[in-house]
Design an enzyme around this catalytic site. Structure first.
Site, PDB file in Angstrom:
ATOM      1  N   GLN A 109      43.556  14.193  52.637  1.00 63.23           N
ATOM      2  CA  GLN A 109      44.090  14.404  54.331  1.00 63.23           C
ATOM      3  C   GLN A 109      44.424  15.806  54.328  1.00 63.23           C
ATOM      4  O   GLN A 109      44.772  16.423  55.498  1.00 63.23           O
ATOM      5  CB  GLN A 109      44.931  13.546  54.625  1.00 63.23           C
ATOM      6  CG  GLN A 109      44.829  12.078  54.570  1.00 63.23           C
ATOM      7  CD  GLN A 109      46.002  11.175  54.552  1.00 63.23           C
ATOM      8  OE1 GLN A 109      46.547  10.773  55.568  1.00 63.23           O
ATOM      9  NE2 GLN A 109      46.433  11.008  53.569  1.00 63.23           N
ATOM     10  N   ASN A 110      44.414  16.713  53.089  1.00 58.76           N
ATOM     11  CA  ASN A 110      44.949  17.860  53.222  1.00 58.76           C
ATOM     12  C   ASN A 110      43.788  18.909  53.722  1.00 58.76           C
ATOM     13  O   ASN A 110      42.634  18.830  53.260  1.00 58.76           O
ATOM     14  CB  ASN A 110      45.462  18.123  51.810  1.00 58.76           C
ATOM     15  CG  ASN A 110      46.593  17.487  51.287  1.00 58.76           C
ATOM     16  OD1 ASN A 110      47.077  16.739  52.254  1.00 58.76           O
ATOM     17  ND2 ASN A 110      47.037  17.314  50.193  1.00 58.76           N
ATOM     18  N   HIS A 131      40.722  15.901  57.385  1.00 59.62           N
ATOM     19  CA  HIS A 131      41.232  16.471  58.290  1.00 59.62           C
ATOM     20  C   HIS A 131      40.893  18.050  58.615  1.00 59.62           C
ATOM     21  O   HIS A 131      41.497  18.527  58.942  1.00 59.62           O
ATOM     22  CB  HIS A 131      42.789  16.350  58.219  1.00 59.62           C
ATOM     23  CG  HIS A 131      43.304  14.838  58.620  1.00 59.62           C
ATOM     24  ND1 HIS A 131      44.554  14.323  58.155  1.00 59.62           N
ATOM     25  CD2 HIS A 131      42.519  13.887  59.009  1.00 59.62           C
ATOM     26  CE1 HIS A 131      44.628  13.032  58.185  1.00 59.62           C
ATOM     27  NE2 HIS A 131      43.462  12.889  58.981  1.00 59.62           N
ATOM     28  N   CYS A 166      34.637  27.961  67.296  1.00 62.27           N
ATOM     29  CA  CYS A 166      34.523  28.513  68.424  1.00 62.27           C
ATOM     30  C   CYS A 166      34.552  27.451  69.569  1.00 62.27           C
ATOM     31  O   CYS A 166      33.871  26.571  69.537  1.00 62.27           O
ATOM     32  CB  CYS A 166      33.343  29.424  68.755  1.00 62.27           C
ATOM     33  SG  CYS A 166      33.266  30.034  70.264  1.00 62.27           S
ATOM     34  N   CYS A 212      31.078  28.314  72.027  1.00 65.97           N
ATOM     35  CA  CYS A 212      29.465  28.018  71.352  1.00 65.97           C
ATOM     36  C   CYS A 212      29.294  26.986  70.248  1.00 65.97           C
ATOM     37  O   CYS A 212      28.470  26.848  69.732  1.00 65.97           O
ATOM     38  CB  CYS A 212      29.066  29.291  71.095  1.00 65.97           C
ATOM     39  SG  CYS A 212      29.606  30.092  69.364  1.00 65.97           S
ATOM     40  N   CYS A 257      30.844  35.356  70.298  1.00 65.85           N
ATOM     41  CA  CYS A 257      30.313  35.462  71.691  1.00 65.85           C
ATOM     42  C   CYS A 257      31.469  35.410  72.646  1.00 65.85           C
ATOM     43  O   CYS A 257      31.340  35.266  73.761  1.00 65.85           O
ATOM     44  CB  CYS A 257      29.697  33.760  71.593  1.00 65.85           C
ATOM     45  SG  CYS A 257      31.133  32.637  71.887  1.00 65.85           S
ATOM     46  N   GLY A 290      50.888  10.938  47.358  1.00 65.70           N
ATOM     47  CA  GLY A 290      51.532  11.858  47.970  1.00 65.70           C
ATOM     48  C   GLY A 290      51.150  11.593  49.647  1.00 65.70           C
ATOM     49  O   GLY A 290      51.321  12.576  50.213  1.00 65.70           O
ATOM     50  N   ASN A 339      54.299   8.187  44.675  1.00 62.42           N
ATOM     51  CA  ASN A 339      55.254   8.662  45.667  1.00 62.42           C
ATOM     52  C   ASN A 339      56.562   8.434  45.199  1.00 62.42           C
ATOM     53  O   ASN A 339      56.866   7.451  44.801  1.00 62.42           O
ATOM     54  CB  ASN A 339      54.671   7.874  47.065  1.00 62.42           C
ATOM     55  CG  ASN A 339      55.428   8.581  48.332  1.00 62.42           C
ATOM     56  OD1 ASN A 339      56.245   9.258  48.301  1.00 62.42           O
ATOM     57  ND2 ASN A 339      54.460   8.769  49.101  1.00 62.42           N
TER      58      ASN A 339
HETATM   59  P1  OAD Z   1      53.211  13.427  55.032  1.00 60.49           P
HETATM   60  O1  OAD Z   1      53.944  14.774  55.195  1.00 60.49           O
HETATM   61  O2  OAD Z   1      53.212  12.345  56.332  1.00 60.49           O
HETATM   62  O3  OAD Z   1      53.814  12.428  53.546  1.00 60.49           O
HETATM   63  C1  OAD Z   1      53.991  13.330  52.520  1.00 60.49           C
HETATM   64  C2  OAD Z   1      54.161  12.223  51.481  1.00 60.49           C
HETATM   65  O4  OAD Z   1      54.449  12.598  50.264  1.00 60.49           O
HETATM   66  C3  OAD Z   1      55.676  11.627  51.786  1.00 60.49           C
HETATM   67  O5  OAD Z   1      55.504  10.077  51.688  1.00 60.49           O
HETATM   68  C4  OAD Z   1      56.466  12.076  50.583  1.00 60.49           C
HETATM   69  O6  OAD Z   1      57.534  11.038  50.103  1.00 60.49           O
HETATM   70  C5  OAD Z   1      55.438  12.254  49.655  1.00 60.49           C
HETATM   71  N1  OAD Z   1      55.808  13.235  48.286  1.00 60.49           N
HETATM   72  C6  OAD Z   1      56.733  14.266  48.704  1.00 60.49           C
HETATM   73  N2  OAD Z   1      56.691  15.045  47.463  1.00 60.49           N
HETATM   74  C7  OAD Z   1      55.936  14.470  46.767  1.00 60.49           C
HETATM   75  C8  OAD Z   1      55.330  14.636  45.454  1.00 60.49           C
HETATM   76  N3  OAD Z   1      55.906  15.913  44.619  1.00 60.49           N
HETATM   77  N4  OAD Z   1      54.531  14.118  44.593  1.00 60.49           N
HETATM   78  C9  OAD Z   1      54.280  12.801  45.445  1.00 60.49           C
HETATM   79  N5  OAD Z   1      54.319  12.610  46.762  1.00 60.49           N
HETATM   80  C10 OAD Z   1      55.195  13.415  47.338  1.00 60.49           C
HETATM   81  O7  OAD Z   1      51.727  13.806  54.588  1.00 60.49           O
HETATM   82  P2  OAD Z   1      50.245  12.945  54.874  1.00 60.49           P
HETATM   83  O8  OAD Z   1      50.621  11.626  54.429  1.00 60.49           O
HETATM   84  O9  OAD Z   1      49.645  13.690  54.325  1.00 60.49           O
HETATM   85  O10 OAD Z   1      47.535  15.494  59.787  1.00 60.49           O
HETATM   86  O11 OAD Z   1      50.201  13.004  56.454  1.00 60.49           O
HETATM   87  C11 OAD Z   1      49.071  12.786  57.101  1.00 60.49           C
HETATM   88  C12 OAD Z   1      48.724  13.583  58.182  1.00 60.49           C
HETATM   89  O12 OAD Z   1      49.665  13.849  59.102  1.00 60.49           O
HETATM   90  C13 OAD Z   1      48.277  14.939  57.631  1.00 60.49           C
HETATM   91  O13 OAD Z   1      46.964  15.037  57.222  1.00 60.49           O
HETATM   92  C14 OAD Z   1      48.295  15.619  59.068  1.00 60.49           C
HETATM   93  C15 OAD Z   1      49.959  15.212  59.303  1.00 60.49           C
HETATM   94  O14 OAD Z   1      49.966  15.235  60.747  1.00 60.49           O
HETATM   95  C16 OAD Z   1      46.786  16.400  60.469  1.00 60.49           C
HETATM   96  O15 OAD Z   1      46.673  17.434  60.112  1.00 60.49           O
HETATM   97  C17 OAD Z   1      45.584  15.690  61.185  1.00 60.49           C
END
Ligand code: OAD
Length: 239
Positions: A101-102, A119, A127, A130, A150, A187, A213
């Site tokens: 998701q990163n 994501h 753009c 275009c 453009c 994570g 996690n």
């Molecule tokens: P989050 O920020 O929601 O969650 C991060 C998770 O990582 C949490 O559950 C933490 O407990 C855990 N965490 C923190 N440190 C860690 C470590 N050292 N090792 C392992 N886990 C750890 O991130 P995402 O689940 O990726 O969307 O969020 C999903 C989406 O929400 C993102 O892709 C982004 C955001 O809004 C978009 O950009 C569309």
């Protein structure tokens, strides 16, 4: 946790593997997560920064935020968690898929290949007039919002709230989840859908789910093994 780590390690020796990562895997590279302690959404509002509406009403503000995050990501280095996943792929190339998701590109910088990117990518500019896409790694950008050749305003090549995931990436992710024998969610807070739904897809189609996690998540009930702790410490112990 030693026995769980050993059990997961053994489960990786055969069968299809999916690693599904979220912002937490980059936390140890000093890239802030969105939720949890120190999460970006504690101090910034997603509605004002990560929606198509926010961008139409104030593209410069949205770009200032992305420009700042691009700076953080540029200064970051892949950590042992990213490196362990790339090593796992090197050892199991035929049966491994990395879905992330990163948008930070740290998996690729660690050597991971064919990453399924649900994501988008913070280094892509698209753009709004275009549709042309370009890679731009300049930090900071010299004009906010940046302009296409453009003349149209460019937006970050990422997925915002309320937008569809890229169809091809989502299809690949679903197929991988459906055929996985081991599915490791690393994570991620697992609250943002549809991406988070992959954990359930994997479970319902027979995968053994591993959650890595330091904190509880809403999908912990689906897990066969829960590895509580930082990905940068646990992942290297799995391979
Ligand atoms: P989050 O920020 O929601 O969650 C991060 C998770 O990582 C949490 O559950 C933490 O407990 C855990 N965490 C923190 N440190 C860690 C470590 N050292 N090792 C392992 N886990 C750890 O991130 P995402 O689940 O990726 O969307 O969020 C999903 C989406 O929400 C993102 O892709 C982004 C955001 O809004 C978009 O950009 C569309």
């Amino acid at each position: 946790m030693e026995s769980e780590i050993e059990a997961v390690r053994r489960s990786l020796l055969t069968g299809r593997i999916v690693a599904f990562t979220g912002a937490g895997i980059s936390a140890e590279s000093n890239v802030p997560t969105f939720r949890g302690a120190g999460g970006l959404w504690r101090n910034y509002s997603p509605e004002r920064l990560a929606t198509p509406e926010a961008f139409s009403s104030d593209p410069r503000l949205v770009w200032e935020w992305y420009d700042w995050r691009r700076g953080i990501v540029r200064a970051a280095q892949p950590n042992p968690g990213h490196l362990a996943l790339s090593e796992l792929q090197r050892r199991t190339p035929e049966r491994f898929t990395l879905v992330t998701q990163n948008t930070d590109g740290l998996h690729e910088r660690a050597g991971s290949q064919d990453v399924v990117k649900l994501h988008g990518d913070i280094w892509l500019l698209q753009c709004t007039r275009c549709g042309r896409e370009e890679r731009n790694e300049q930090v900071p950008l010299n004009l906010l919002p940046p302009l296409c050749r453009c003349g149209g305003i460019q937006r970050p090549g990422v997925v915002w709230f309320g937008e569809m995931l890229p169809e091809d990436q989502w299809e690949r992710a679903r197929r991988a989840a459906r055929t996985a024998e081991v599915f490791i969610a690393i994570g991620t807070s697992a609250v943002v859908h549809p991406a988070a739904g992959l954990v359930l897809v994997a479970r319902l189609t027979g995968a053994r789910v591993v959650i890595m996690n330091p904190d509880p998540t809403p999908v912990d009930d689906l897990a066969e093994w829960i590895l509580r702790g930082p990905a940068g410490e646990i992942l290297p112990r799995l391979i």
